[in-house]
Structure formats: C-alpha cells, structure tokens
Write an enzyme that holds these catalytic residues in place. Structure first.
Site, PDB file in Angstrom:
ATOM      1  N   SER A  19      11.397 -12.070  -5.359  1.00 49.05           N
ATOM      2  CA  SER A  19      11.882 -11.216  -5.312  1.00 49.05           C
ATOM      3  C   SER A  19      12.040  -9.856  -4.227  1.00 49.05           C
ATOM      4  CB  SER A  19      12.089 -10.772  -7.372  1.00 49.05           C
ATOM      5  OG  SER A  19      10.212 -10.087  -7.037  1.00 49.05           O
ATOM      6  N   ARG A  40      10.837 -21.975   1.474  1.00 46.97           N
ATOM      7  CA  ARG A  40      11.247 -22.908   1.298  1.00 46.97           C
ATOM      8  C   ARG A  40      12.058 -24.043   0.262  1.00 46.97           C
ATOM      9  NH1 ARG A  40       6.046 -24.176  -0.056  1.00 46.97           N
ATOM     10  NH2 ARG A  40       4.917 -22.502  -0.230  1.00 46.97           N
ATOM     11  N   PHE A  92      -0.671 -19.719  -2.843  1.00 49.56           N
ATOM     12  CA  PHE A  92       0.062 -20.367  -1.730  1.00 49.56           C
ATOM     13  C   PHE A  92       0.418 -20.128  -0.748  1.00 49.56           C
ATOM     14  CE2 PHE A  92       2.774 -20.417  -6.392  1.00 49.56           C
ATOM     15  CZ  PHE A  92       1.891 -21.414  -6.802  1.00 49.56           C
ATOM     16  N   LYS A 115       0.711  -8.794  -3.172  1.00 52.63           N
ATOM     17  CA  LYS A 115      -0.467  -8.503  -4.297  1.00 52.63           C
ATOM     18  C   LYS A 115      -1.266  -8.746  -5.207  1.00 52.63           C
ATOM     19  CE  LYS A 115       2.446  -5.025  -3.516  1.00 52.63           C
ATOM     20  NZ  LYS A 115       3.252  -3.960  -4.562  1.00 52.63           N
ATOM     21  N   GLY A 145       2.653  -0.100  -3.628  1.00 48.66           N
ATOM     22  CA  GLY A 145       3.610   0.606  -3.940  1.00 48.66           C
ATOM     23  C   GLY A 145       3.619   2.145  -4.347  1.00 48.66           C
ATOM     24  N   LYS A 200      -4.612  -3.098  -9.906  1.00 48.65           N
ATOM     25  CA  LYS A 200      -3.589  -3.266 -10.823  1.00 48.65           C
ATOM     26  C   LYS A 200      -2.988  -4.171 -11.713  1.00 48.65           C
ATOM     27  CE  LYS A 200      -0.399  -3.880  -8.553  1.00 48.65           C
ATOM     28  NZ  LYS A 200       1.336  -4.332  -8.706  1.00 48.65           N
ATOM     29  N   ARG A 264       5.924  -7.719 -14.573  1.00 47.99           N
ATOM     30  CA  ARG A 264       5.975  -9.364 -14.734  1.00 47.99           C
ATOM     31  C   ARG A 264       4.788  -9.844 -15.431  1.00 47.99           C
ATOM     32  NH1 ARG A 264       7.048 -11.920  -9.076  1.00 47.99           N
ATOM     33  NH2 ARG A 264       8.568 -10.474  -9.269  1.00 47.99           N
TER      34      ARG A 264
END
Length: 337
Positions: A19, A40, A92, A115, A145, A200, A264
C-alpha cells in the site's frame, strides 16, 4: 513564439508492491518522473498492466501507465533508475536485496520508505544499505510521515518529511513528491527520523493493546505523552543530534500512528488486547505490522544502552514472552506520569 523544453523525467525504481509503495507511486506520478515499479507478484503486475489498478492494495488508485512500468525484473528496474525507493517490509527487504550485486546501487540515490529495521542485524535500513552496498551516506534518504497510504489514495492533505545528510538531494526528492495534496519538507536528521518511524509503531502497538483492554482516551493521552519522553531518552543516547521532537516527522508521525483508524500497528495491538494470539492476529490482518518486529529489535539494542523504556518493555513481554496484557498494563500504568 518561444519554444519551451520539457526536462527528461527523473527515472525512479520503486521496490515493493504494497500500500505504501502504491501511494508513493501515485504521488510521484503527479510530477515529471518515470517509475520502474518492481514487485514480486507477477499476477499483480499483469493485473496492473491490464486494468491500471493494484489488485492487492489501494485498488482505488489508478496507475498512470504512461509514467509507470510494472516489472518483475529487479536488476533492470534499478539499472535504469537514478533514484531507488525501498518499500518492502523490513522483515523481507534483506532477501530482496540479496538478488543484487554491490555495483547495482553504485551512483544511485537510495531512499528508504520502510518504517522498520533489519531483523537479526538490528540495523536501520539506510545503515544496512550503506554497509552491504557501499552506498555513501550522502546518497541515502528516508521518508517520514505523518502520512497514511489510505489518505494519499483519497487525496487528503498530507505531509512528508525527507531525511538526508545531503540537504540538496533530500530537497530534490521532496520536490518529486510535492503535489496538490502533498507537502514535503526536509531535515538532516536521517537516523532520528528512521528510529522515530520504527519506535512510533511500537507505541502504536501499546496504544492498540490498551484500547483492546478497555482503557480510554485519558490513558491513551498519558501513554502517548510518556512515549514521546521514552523516544527522546532513547534517541538522545543512541543518536545524539540537535532535533525538535515536536516536529511533524517525530510527534506528528507518532500521533497519526497511535490514533488513526488506518494504523495497522494499532489494529494489531487492539487484537492482542482483546485476546488474540500473535499468530491469529497476523493471519487475520493479512498485512505486516512492522511494530511486531521492531519491538524485539529496539528491546535488544537497549540491552546495551539500558535506557528507561517501560512501554517498549511491556509490549516486548506481551508479544515475545507471552505475558498477560492485563498484568503488564497493570504494572505499566503505575510507572506512567
């Protein structure tokens, strides 16, 4: 009639198909760029080429294929670029970069939009790239951000901060992101904005756990206030630098991540507070909560520095030592002020 000349577009390699990568591609395409977009998933690449939408993330964003080339060829996408933007989850990114030779990043400006930190090595992304690919510090940048990908997709007014030792390179990249709904500023404190972006997420987990346990806004406000002090103590020890932690890249990013419906990490923490196991929360979310990996890294780094970090400690105990959230927060609330 005078002739006008259009500068050639800046060639950018976007590494990652999530995203945040999709949101950055959208921002860049507002300006004079050409993006070689590596991901990928060959299925997602084919979908974007055919339908002009990322089927897996921010599917409402239309991809301008006159400015974007979706590709599975990682090395070619980087070879054709002046600027390489890394937007793969921190857990990853090392595996992705293993496909490259050291010279693949030679003379490139490398931008971390991640992040998180490299697990096991406990390294910031830019430090890892510098060490593994001999990229000079002057060619490294980081995006901070406060900015959620979902709000970029909705074209809501958003703000970014670009960290970089070379302020001119930072400003040049910031200019490529600016647009109708995006403002971008620069700071030289690249390590500080990277660490703050990592921490954060840990604090967002804590706030989510508190929410899941039924704590209210009063406690949330105290938790965030104490978290800012915890971040300051840690940064002052590990990366001393003249910085204003009340700035948008620090406090602003912390606030949006701990309060937003789009966070999230906050969502993941809330599930843990409501009784989910780590594994069940990860399976249900189907997205990476960077804070899960980050809290272990920060906790391990702090074994050396011994900074007072009660919030980080509580989250680590809950996620990695299976401590009861109720018990940990009972202890935590007694040390917050």
């Amino acid at each position: 009639m005078a002739t006008t000349y259009q500068h050639s577009p800046t060639q950018i390699a976007m590494i990652g198909g999530g995203s945040w990568a999709t949101a950055i591609v959208k921002m860049l395409c507002e300006n004079n760029v050409y993006v070689h977009w590596w991901m990928r998933s060959q299925t997602d690449i084919a979908h974007i080429i055919h339908y002009r939408h990322n089927p897996s993330y921010l599917s409402g964003v239309e991809i301008n294929l006159e400015k974007v080339n979706p590709t599975y060829d990682l090395r070619k996408s980087i070879a054709e670029a002046e600027i390489v933007v890394l937007a793969v989850p921190a857990a990853f990114i090392a595996d992705v970069l293993k496909r490259l030779a050291i010279d693949d990043l030679k003379n490139k400006v490398v931008v971390s939009a991640i992040k998180g930190m490299i697990p096991i090595e406990n390294s910031l992304i830019t430090k890892y790239v510098m060490r593994k690919f001999n990229v000079p510090a002057s060619h490294l940048l980081a995006i901070a951000g406060p900015c959620h990908a979902e709000e970029v997709a909705l074209e809501k007014q958003s703000y970014l901060t670009i960290g970089g030792q070379d302020i001119d390179k930072a400003q040049q990249f910031a200019n490529l992101l600016k647009g109708r709904y995006i403002k971008a500023s620069v700071v030289t404190d690249i390590d500080g904005v990277e660490y703050c972006a990592v921490m954060k997420n840990v604090i967002a987990l804590a706030c989510g756990i508190a929410h899941g346990l039924g704590y209210g806004d009063n406690f949330h406000a105290v938790l965030v206030s104490n978290a800012m002090q915890e971040i300051r103590r840690f940064l002052d020890v590990i990366e001393p630098h003249p910085r204003d932690l009340n700035g948008s890249a620090y406090l602003g990013d912390l606030l949006v991540t701990t309060y937003s419906q789009f966070s999230r990490n906050r969502t993941f923490g809330s599930m843990i507070g409501r009784g989910y196991s780590v594994k069940s929360a990860q399976l249900e979310m189907k997205m990476i909560a960077e804070g899960y990996y980050a809290v272990k890294i920060i906790y391990e780094i702090n074994k050396k520095y011994k900074v007072n970090m009660p919030i980080t400690k509580a989250v680590y105990h809950i996620l990695y030592e299976k401590a009861l959230p109720t018990a940990e927060f009972q202890l935590l609330k007694d040390v917050l002020k």
